[in-house]
Design a protein around this motif. Structure first.
Motif, PDB file in Angstrom:
ATOM      1  N   ALA A 201       3.477  -4.791  13.379  1.00  0.00           N
ATOM      2  CA  ALA A 201       3.654  -5.276  12.008  1.00  0.00           C
ATOM      3  C   ALA A 201       4.768  -4.499  11.318  1.00  0.00           C
ATOM      4  O   ALA A 201       4.756  -3.271  11.275  1.00  0.00           O
ATOM      5  CB  ALA A 201       2.352  -5.146  11.226  1.00  0.00           C
ATOM      6  N   PRO A 203       6.914  -3.215   8.051  1.00  0.00           N
ATOM      7  CA  PRO A 203       6.643  -2.956   6.628  1.00  0.00           C
ATOM      8  C   PRO A 203       7.510  -3.844   5.735  1.00  0.00           C
ATOM      9  O   PRO A 203       8.733  -3.884   5.886  1.00  0.00           O
ATOM     10  CB  PRO A 203       6.999  -1.473   6.462  1.00  0.00           C
ATOM     11  CG  PRO A 203       7.988  -1.199   7.553  1.00  0.00           C
ATOM     12  CD  PRO A 203       7.607  -2.079   8.689  1.00  0.00           C
ATOM     13  N   THR A 228       5.022 -10.651  12.239  1.00  0.00           N
ATOM     14  CA  THR A 228       3.915 -10.040  11.503  1.00  0.00           C
ATOM     15  C   THR A 228       4.475  -9.003  10.536  1.00  0.00           C
ATOM     16  O   THR A 228       5.183  -8.088  10.940  1.00  0.00           O
ATOM     17  CB  THR A 228       2.924  -9.347  12.456  1.00  0.00           C
ATOM     18  OG1 THR A 228       2.439 -10.299  13.398  1.00  0.00           O
ATOM     19  CG2 THR A 228       1.754  -8.758  11.679  1.00  0.00           C
ATOM     20  N   ARG A 230       3.499  -6.458   7.068  1.00  0.00           N
ATOM     21  CA  ARG A 230       2.453  -5.859   6.224  1.00  0.00           C
ATOM     22  C   ARG A 230       3.115  -5.346   4.944  1.00  0.00           C
ATOM     23  O   ARG A 230       4.111  -4.619   4.982  1.00  0.00           O
ATOM     24  CB  ARG A 230       1.727  -4.730   6.954  1.00  0.00           C
ATOM     25  CG  ARG A 230       2.621  -3.626   7.482  1.00  0.00           C
ATOM     26  CD  ARG A 230       1.819  -2.550   8.214  1.00  0.00           C
ATOM     27  NE  ARG A 230       2.700  -1.554   8.789  1.00  0.00           N
ATOM     28  CZ  ARG A 230       3.169  -0.486   8.132  1.00  0.00           C
ATOM     29  NH1 ARG A 230       2.817  -0.305   6.859  1.00  0.00           N
ATOM     30  NH2 ARG A 230       3.977   0.373   8.724  1.00  0.00           N
ATOM     31  N   GLU A 231       2.590  -5.775   3.821  1.00  0.00           N
ATOM     32  CA  GLU A 231       3.180  -5.373   2.541  1.00  0.00           C
ATOM     33  C   GLU A 231       2.908  -3.892   2.288  1.00  0.00           C
ATOM     34  O   GLU A 231       1.755  -3.453   2.290  1.00  0.00           O
ATOM     35  CB  GLU A 231       2.604  -6.214   1.404  1.00  0.00           C
ATOM     36  CG  GLU A 231       3.016  -7.678   1.454  1.00  0.00           C
ATOM     37  CD  GLU A 231       2.534  -8.463   0.247  1.00  0.00           C
ATOM     38  OE1 GLU A 231       1.803  -7.872  -0.585  1.00  0.00           O
ATOM     39  OE2 GLU A 231       2.874  -9.653   0.132  1.00  0.00           O
ATOM     40  N   THR A 232       3.959  -3.133   2.058  1.00  0.00           N
ATOM     41  CA  THR A 232       3.826  -1.712   1.750  1.00  0.00           C
ATOM     42  C   THR A 232       4.196  -1.401   0.306  1.00  0.00           C
ATOM     43  O   THR A 232       3.883  -0.326  -0.196  1.00  0.00           O
ATOM     44  CB  THR A 232       4.712  -0.871   2.678  1.00  0.00           C
ATOM     45  OG1 THR A 232       6.077  -1.292   2.543  1.00  0.00           O
ATOM     46  CG2 THR A 232       4.273  -1.039   4.127  1.00  0.00           C
TER      47      THR A 232
END
Length: 309
Positions: A201, A203, A228, A230-232
């Motif tokens: 995933a 960022p 994929t 993922r919100e950071t």
């Protein structure tokens, strides 16, 4: 006056339009800048004035009843006629000051509008200008409240906004592209720290829900099932996401006009090839009803420069 000679508050009509548009008492109250309990009382008072229920409160989101659906287009026409009458009355007053009122998203108000205005002034006397810079959602609200004449924003046809759904007239002023960028890797300045071709995933520095760019990027990601993210970090403004990208906190899709110098000087690197770029339009929406003469002249100048919708 209405049934039983009850007085009608014009604010209730605007409240009705806000609730019919949003389908949410809380969101409509926010748009109208009043407390939700007071907003609910206004809707109930309007229904008592009309004599029937206008909203089905058991539906989620809240929906218009058959009476409400019949009431809405007639009310919108009344409000449009009242607004046109108000404008024409004010225009008849010799001392009215000519002015243009714009709402613009943050990046375009800083990176596009100043030079566009210089070019526009070469073809017409613009006069006084009021600029309101905010998130796209807030700018849409200003347009729907008729507090501004024009809305300057990014647009992608595949990701329609309320302006598109309500068929506000629009002119395309230019194009831009959202580029996925990352800071350079600490051990190799020629290689991005984060890349869309990496494993696992990635960022993501994301726009929040009030951002038009966020809606456009999310549309692209939904159509990339093999990727994929993922919100950071989440923020409403591209300028803030750029700062986070420079710190190496993730990948952000940023307007080329904002990061062109960063890419040229190596402060930021592409996180993916050109296939990951997202083309967007730079558009100007206008009010669908009659505007002041100077606003109509501006629209006529734009029509001579390029086709609108």
């Amino acid at each position: 006056m209405g049934p039983g000679n009850r007085p009608l508050d014009m604010q209730w009509l605007e409240d009705f339009c806000a609730l019919a548009e949003t389908g949410s008492f809380s969101r409509a109250a926010e748009v109208r800048s009043i407390a939700q309990p007071a907003f609910s009382r206004h809707i109930r008072a309007l229904e008592e004035w009309v004599g029937v229920e206008l909203f089905d409160r058991s539906a989620h989101p809240t929906e218009l009843t058959a009476a409400g659906r019949k009431f809405r287009p007639l009310l919108l026409q009344v409000l449009a006629d009242l607004e046109a009458a108000r404008i024409k009355a004010r225009l008849a007053h010799a001392q009215e000051a000519a002015s243009l009122r714009f709402a613009a998203t943050h990046t375009l108000s800083l990176m596009f509008f100043p030079q566009w205005l210089v070019n526009l002034e070469s073809g017409m006397d613009v006069g006084a200008i009021q600029m309101m810079s905010d998130s796209f959602q807030a700018c849409e609200d200003l347009m729907m409240q008729r507090r501004v004449q024009f809305l300057l924003c990014h647009r992608q046809a595949q990701s329609a906004s309320r302006m598109d759904e309500l068929e506000y007239p629009m002119a395309a002023l230019g194009t831009d592209v959202l580029v996925p960028v990352s800071a350079a890797a600490p051990d190799d300045a020629s290689r991005p720290m984060h890349t869309l071709e990496g494993q696992g995933a990635m960022p993501l520095l994301a726009y929040d829900a009030a951002s038009a760019l966020g809606r456009i990027v999310q549309h692209r990601l939904r159509h990339s099932p093999d990727l994929t993210m993922r919100e950071t970090f989440v923020a409403p403004h591209a300028v803030l996401l750029r700062s986070m990208a420079l710190q190496g906190r993730g990948i952000a899709w940023l307007p080329d006009m904002l990061v062109r110098d960063d890419l040229a000087q190596g402060r930021l690197l592409r996180a993916g090839g050109p296939s990951w770029d997202i083309p967007v339009e730079i558009c100007l929406y206008r009010q669908p009803n009659d505007m002041s003469p100077v606003a109509e002249r501006l629209w006529a100048v734009l029509g001579q420069a390029q086709p609108g919708r």
